[in-house]
Motif scaffolding. Sequence first.
Motif, PDB file in Angstrom:
ATOM      1  N   UNK A 190       0.843  -1.193   0.000  1.00 44.92           N
ATOM      2  CA  UNK A 190       0.000   0.000   0.000  1.00 44.92           C
ATOM      3  C   UNK A 190       0.878   1.243   0.000  1.00 44.92           C
ATOM      4  N   UNK A 191       0.618   2.115  -0.935  1.00 45.23           N
ATOM      5  CA  UNK A 191       1.349   3.367  -1.012  1.00 45.23           C
ATOM      6  C   UNK A 191       0.708   4.421  -0.127  1.00 45.23           C
ATOM      7  N   UNK A 192       1.442   5.465   0.095  1.00 37.10           N
ATOM      8  CA  UNK A 192       0.990   6.537   0.989  1.00 37.10           C
ATOM      9  C   UNK A 192      -0.324   7.145   0.509  1.00 37.10           C
ATOM     10  N   UNK A 193      -0.469   7.356  -0.790  1.00 36.91           N
ATOM     11  CA  UNK A 193      -1.700   7.976  -1.300  1.00 36.91           C
ATOM     12  C   UNK A 193      -2.920   7.100  -1.025  1.00 36.91           C
ATOM     13  N   UNK A 194      -2.783   5.787  -1.251  1.00 38.90           N
ATOM     14  CA  UNK A 194      -3.907   4.892  -0.978  1.00 38.90           C
ATOM     15  C   UNK A 194      -4.206   4.784   0.508  1.00 38.90           C
ATOM     16  N   UNK A 195      -3.173   4.797   1.330  1.00 33.51           N
ATOM     17  CA  UNK A 195      -3.398   4.748   2.777  1.00 33.51           C
ATOM     18  C   UNK A 195      -4.177   5.977   3.226  1.00 33.51           C
ATOM     19  N   UNK A 196      -3.752   7.148   2.762  1.00 37.84           N
ATOM     20  CA  UNK A 196      -4.441   8.386   3.143  1.00 37.84           C
ATOM     21  C   UNK A 196      -5.883   8.393   2.621  1.00 37.84           C
ATOM     22  N   UNK A 197      -6.067   7.962   1.389  1.00 39.87           N
ATOM     23  CA  UNK A 197      -7.418   7.934   0.813  1.00 39.87           C
ATOM     24  C   UNK A 197      -8.299   6.919   1.536  1.00 39.87           C
ATOM     25  N   UNK A 198      -7.734   5.750   1.835  1.00 36.64           N
ATOM     26  CA  UNK A 198      -8.513   4.716   2.535  1.00 36.64           C
ATOM     27  C   UNK A 198      -8.949   5.214   3.905  1.00 36.64           C
ATOM     28  N   UNK A 199      -8.020   5.785   4.642  1.00 35.86           N
ATOM     29  CA  UNK A 199      -8.340   6.255   6.000  1.00 35.86           C
ATOM     30  C   UNK A 199      -9.339   7.400   5.959  1.00 35.86           C
ATOM     31  N   UNK A 200      -9.141   8.340   5.055  1.00 37.18           N
ATOM     32  CA  UNK A 200     -10.038   9.504   5.013  1.00 37.18           C
ATOM     33  C   UNK A 200     -11.448   9.116   4.579  1.00 37.18           C
ATOM     34  N   UNK A 201     -11.581   7.992   3.879  1.00 34.05           N
ATOM     35  CA  UNK A 201     -12.905   7.525   3.457  1.00 34.05           C
ATOM     36  C   UNK A 201     -13.498   6.481   4.393  1.00 34.05           C
ATOM     37  N   UNK A 202     -12.740   6.082   5.402  1.00 34.09           N
ATOM     38  CA  UNK A 202     -13.267   5.138   6.380  1.00 34.09           C
ATOM     39  C   UNK A 202     -13.196   3.680   5.963  1.00 34.09           C
ATOM     40  N   UNK A 203     -12.294   3.359   5.042  1.00 34.10           N
ATOM     41  CA  UNK A 203     -12.127   1.967   4.626  1.00 34.10           C
ATOM     42  C   UNK A 203     -11.496   1.185   5.771  1.00 34.10           C
ATOM     43  N   UNK A 204     -12.127   0.053   6.098  1.00 35.11           N
ATOM     44  CA  UNK A 204     -11.570  -0.827   7.131  1.00 35.11           C
ATOM     45  C   UNK A 204     -12.005  -2.260   6.838  1.00 35.11           C
ATOM     46  N   UNK A 205     -11.542  -3.165   7.685  1.00 35.47           N
ATOM     47  CA  UNK A 205     -11.824  -4.587   7.467  1.00 35.47           C
ATOM     48  C   UNK A 205     -13.317  -4.879   7.492  1.00 35.47           C
ATOM     49  N   UNK A 206     -14.047  -4.228   8.363  1.00 36.67           N
ATOM     50  CA  UNK A 206     -15.490  -4.472   8.455  1.00 36.67           C
ATOM     51  C   UNK A 206     -16.197  -4.075   7.159  1.00 36.67           C
ATOM     52  N   UNK A 207     -15.741  -2.984   6.542  1.00 33.15           N
ATOM     53  CA  UNK A 207     -16.349  -2.560   5.282  1.00 33.15           C
ATOM     54  C   UNK A 207     -16.121  -3.617   4.205  1.00 33.15           C
ATOM     55  N   UNK A 208     -14.899  -4.108   4.097  1.00 37.22           N
ATOM     56  CA  UNK A 208     -14.588  -5.131   3.102  1.00 37.22           C
ATOM     57  C   UNK A 208     -15.317  -6.439   3.393  1.00 37.22           C
ATOM     58  N   UNK A 209     -15.407  -6.800   4.653  1.00 38.57           N
ATOM     59  CA  UNK A 209     -15.978  -8.084   5.061  1.00 38.57           C
ATOM     60  C   UNK A 209     -17.420  -8.249   4.582  1.00 38.57           C
ATOM     61  N   UNK A 210     -18.201  -7.173   4.577  1.00 45.76           N
ATOM     62  CA  UNK A 210     -19.601  -7.305   4.138  1.00 45.76           C
ATOM     63  C   UNK A 210     -19.692  -7.808   2.705  1.00 45.76           C
ATOM     64  N   UNK A 211     -18.741  -7.432   1.863  1.00 49.89           N
ATOM     65  CA  UNK A 211     -18.743  -7.877   0.478  1.00 49.89           C
ATOM     66  C   UNK A 211     -18.206  -9.303   0.355  1.00 49.89           C
TER      67      UNK A 211
END
Length: 181
Positions: free
Chosen positions: A113-134
């Motif tokens: 994971x690059x810095x840009x994706x980490x920042x974008x993921x965190x700022x959008x609230x991406x986490x394991x629970x979000x992925x798990x539903x799919x």
Amino acid sequence: SLLTHKGMKIDLGYITEMQAAGYYDLSTEQRIAMKSQNITAAYVKSFEAVGLSKIPASDLLAMKSLDITPAFIKSFADFGFVDLDPSLWVSLKSLGVTPEYIKELQEMGYKQVGIDNVLAAKSNGVNAAYLKQFEDAGYKVPALSELIMMKSQNLTMELIRNYSQLGFSEDIPLMVMANEM
């Protein structure tokens, strides 16, 4: 002004100390801000151990206000986050990105994971629970950039189910893509 300097205890010693640390052209406002946040030459020099030097005064003020320390910066080294611009350290800290968060992304399958994706993921609230539903619904794991886009649009399994019940299942273009990680 001289009175402000005196009131803030900004004396010749402090000015000389900061000049020795490379801060020759500080404005009165910057000196006051730095002194009020207890920024010292020792604080500035402590960042040399993690490869940061000549930190712009505005970044140094932001770093101090967010309690960014060399230890904070070192904690990201195992993930390849070294030699970042000071403003990126400020972004990481202000968004609440921790080494644990990056580890969570890796455990989700996003190993690099690059810095840009980490920042974008965190700022959008991406986490394991979000992925798990799919995943629980049988969808393949999308690329991190796709997952970020989905989260930024508030795409949830509930929304997909609702649209599917209305007959729009063919128009839902996500998660049937191959695993791109």
